[in-house]
Design a protein around this motif. Structure first.
Motif, short mmCIF file in Angstrom:
data_model
loop_
_atom_site.label_atom_id
_atom_site.label_comp_id
_atom_site.label_asym_id
_atom_site.label_seq_id
_atom_site.Cartn_x
_atom_site.Cartn_y
_atom_site.Cartn_z
N PRO A 104 -30.77 62.31 64.80
CA PRO A 104 -31.60 61.21 64.29
C PRO A 104 -32.70 60.85 65.29
N ALA A 105 -33.73 61.69 65.35
CA ALA A 105 -34.75 61.57 66.39
C ALA A 105 -35.44 60.20 66.37
N TYR A 106 -35.76 59.70 65.19
CA TYR A 106 -36.44 58.40 65.10
C TYR A 106 -35.58 57.30 65.73
N GLN A 107 -34.27 57.36 65.47
CA GLN A 107 -33.36 56.35 66.03
C GLN A 107 -33.24 56.49 67.55
N PHE A 108 -33.35 57.71 68.07
CA PHE A 108 -33.36 57.88 69.52
C PHE A 108 -34.44 56.99 70.14
N GLY A 109 -35.66 57.10 69.60
CA GLY A 109 -36.78 56.33 70.15
C GLY A 109 -36.63 54.85 69.92
N ALA A 110 -36.28 54.47 68.68
CA ALA A 110 -36.19 53.04 68.34
C ALA A 110 -35.08 52.35 69.12
N MET A 111 -33.92 52.97 69.19
CA MET A 111 -32.80 52.35 69.90
C MET A 111 -33.01 52.36 71.41
N GLY A 112 -33.71 53.40 71.90
CA GLY A 112 -34.03 53.43 73.32
C GLY A 112 -34.92 52.27 73.73
N ILE A 113 -35.93 51.98 72.91
CA ILE A 113 -36.83 50.86 73.19
C ILE A 113 -36.08 49.54 73.10
N GLN A 114 -35.24 49.39 72.10
CA GLN A 114 -34.46 48.16 71.96
C GLN A 114 -33.59 47.92 73.20
N LEU A 115 -32.92 48.96 73.66
CA LEU A 115 -32.06 48.85 74.84
C LEU A 115 -32.88 48.55 76.09
N LEU A 116 -34.06 49.17 76.19
CA LEU A 116 -34.94 48.94 77.35
C LEU A 116 -35.41 47.49 77.40
N ILE A 117 -35.81 46.94 76.27
CA ILE A 117 -36.30 45.56 76.24
C ILE A 117 -35.16 44.59 76.54
N GLU A 118 -33.98 44.89 76.05
CA GLU A 118 -32.83 44.04 76.38
C GLU A 118 -32.58 44.04 77.89
N ARG A 119 -32.74 45.20 78.51
CA ARG A 119 -32.53 45.28 79.96
C ARG A 119 -33.64 44.51 80.69
N GLY B 197 -32.99 40.85 80.34
CA GLY B 197 -31.71 40.40 80.85
C GLY B 197 -30.78 39.88 79.79
N THR B 198 -30.96 40.33 78.53
CA THR B 198 -30.12 39.84 77.44
C THR B 198 -28.96 40.78 77.12
N THR B 199 -28.82 41.86 77.90
CA THR B 199 -27.71 42.78 77.71
C THR B 199 -26.66 42.55 78.79
N THR B 200 -25.54 43.21 78.69
CA THR B 200 -24.47 43.06 79.67
C THR B 200 -24.86 43.72 80.99
N PRO B 201 -24.27 43.29 82.11
CA PRO B 201 -24.59 43.94 83.39
C PRO B 201 -24.19 45.41 83.42
N GLU B 202 -23.16 45.76 82.67
CA GLU B 202 -22.72 47.15 82.65
C GLU B 202 -23.75 48.02 81.92
N TRP B 203 -23.90 49.26 82.40
CA TRP B 203 -24.82 50.19 81.75
C TRP B 203 -24.32 50.52 80.35
N LYS B 204 -25.23 50.63 79.41
CA LYS B 204 -24.88 50.98 78.04
C LYS B 204 -25.17 52.46 77.79
N LYS B 205 -24.22 53.14 77.18
CA LYS B 205 -24.36 54.55 76.84
C LYS B 205 -24.23 54.69 75.32
N LEU B 206 -25.33 54.97 74.66
CA LEU B 206 -25.32 55.15 73.21
C LEU B 206 -25.37 56.64 72.90
N ILE B 207 -24.36 57.11 72.16
CA ILE B 207 -24.32 58.52 71.76
C ILE B 207 -24.50 58.58 70.26
N LEU B 208 -25.61 59.16 69.81
CA LEU B 208 -25.94 59.19 68.39
C LEU B 208 -25.38 60.46 67.74
N PRO B 209 -24.84 60.33 66.54
CA PRO B 209 -24.23 61.49 65.87
C PRO B 209 -25.28 62.45 65.33
N SER B 210 -24.86 63.69 65.14
CA SER B 210 -25.73 64.70 64.53
C SER B 210 -25.16 65.11 63.18
#
Length: 338
Positions: free
Chosen positions: A291-306, A309-322
């Motif tokens: 899901p290439a589009y979701q890679f970009g969209a979710m990456g930006i969402q996670l980046l802005i949360e970081r 400072g609205t995300t958890t201190p722990e690193w987030k690892k999102l693994i998207l299905p194929s």
């Protein structure tokens, strides 16, 4: 062009005061606020990102650094990232490293000079670690996209490369293939290693020992080694199917096979990781599609949360299905092949 300094001079206040009015922050008397706003209206002033950044210490600019913009996977990733950034109030700067470390470093230097708020980073290879360290040293948040880099624990959006490759090879095995070649990208890229592991997993689960003669390592950017393909097909027991590590390799192989007069899939099946995108009018390849589009969209969402400072201190690892998509490039092995 009217600047905040022009506004400040006419209102007899500091540029910082004007910036606070623009951003609606800080303690300012209502009388001063209204006076500044009136002057802004009279001069038809449009606030810019630099004025906002004086107080907020942010530019509302993000950077996306990818290894190959001509690859349909990364083109779609970029579309998803840009759409998400715009929707969330950010602008996006693009960089294309061409899987070249020198070029990647030049983009990192540019990122530092433009004061972006964060970076969505798809590494050229495992050797991109110093570039990530530069970002970390300068406290620029980043999210890794698609590719991992050894030694860096951080936010990341990746795919299930190992599982996707296993399913693709199992599809070929179910068709009756036993001699399956893999033409892969550089093993200095994490996705290539993971896809090779998935390829070997499928073979071992079916009691087929991996054969090093059937495994080629080259570049994700495109397959161009015609001699290597000739050697594969000239083996005493040649492959009846080829698993291409990505879409560009697959297209290159098909072109070489056409030149050699070899029909796909009648004489040789060819499957690949990643689709060719919407530009293909008549889809041909059997693929594992991400899901290439979701890679970009979710990456930006996670980046802005970081960044915020609205995300958890722990690193987030999102693994998207194929998804395995069976099309016309795979078929049972020719009875006379091998």
């Amino acid at each position: 062009m009217v600047t905040i300094y022009d506004i400040a001079k006419q209102a007899n206040v500091s540029a910082m005061t004007v910036s606070k009015v623009i951003n609606n922050t800080g303690k300012i008397s209502e009388k001063t606020r209204q006076r500044v706003k009136k002057i802004m209206e009279d001069l038809n002033y449009v606030p810019n990102s630099m004025a906002r950044s004086l107080v907020l210490q942010e530019t509302k600019m993000l950077s996306l650094l990818i290894p190959d913009i001509t690859n349909p996977f990364f083109t779609t990733v970029a579309r998803g990232a840009e759409d998400a950034a715009m929707r969330l109030g950010y602008k996006l700067l693009f960089g294309n490293s061409d899987e070249n470390l020198t070029k990647e470093k030049e983009y990192v230097d540019m990122i530092l000079s433009t004061r972006v708020d964060g970076v969505l980073f798809s590494a050229a290879s495992d050797l991109s670690g110093p570039h990530l360290q530069t970002l970390r040293t300068h406290r620029i948040p980043f999210v890794l996209l698609d590719r991992a880099v050894p030694g860096f624990d951080c936010d990341a959006v990746t795919g299930d490369n190992r599982e996707g490759a296993r399913r693709l090879v199992e599809h070929l095995l179910a068709l009756g293939h036993r001699r399956i070649a893999m033409v892969n990208g550089s093993l200095l890229v994490s996705t290539a290693r993971e896809r090779l592991t998935g390829y070997k997993d499928a073979l071992k689960l079916n009691d087929i020992p991996p054969d090093d003669e059937l495994i080629l390592e080259m570049s994700y950017k495109q397959f161009a080694d015609e001699e290597a393909l000739h050697r594969l097909l000239a083996l005493p027991s040649p492959p009846t199917a080829v698993f291409a590590g990505n879409n560009f390799i697959a297209v290159g192989i098909i072109r070489k096979l056409l030149d050699m007069g070899i029909s796909v899939p009648d004489q040789l099946s060819v499957v690949c990781f990643d689709d060719l995108g919407a530009s293909v009018i008549d889809p041909f390849f059997t693929v594992v599609s991400q899901p290439a589009y979701q890679f970009g969209a979710m990456g930006i969402q996670l980046l802005i949360e970081r960044i915020k400072g609205t995300t958890t201190p722990e690193w987030k690892k999102l693994i998207l299905p194929s998804e395995l998509i069976v099309r016309n490039s795979s078929a049972p092995p020719n009875a006379h092949a091998g």
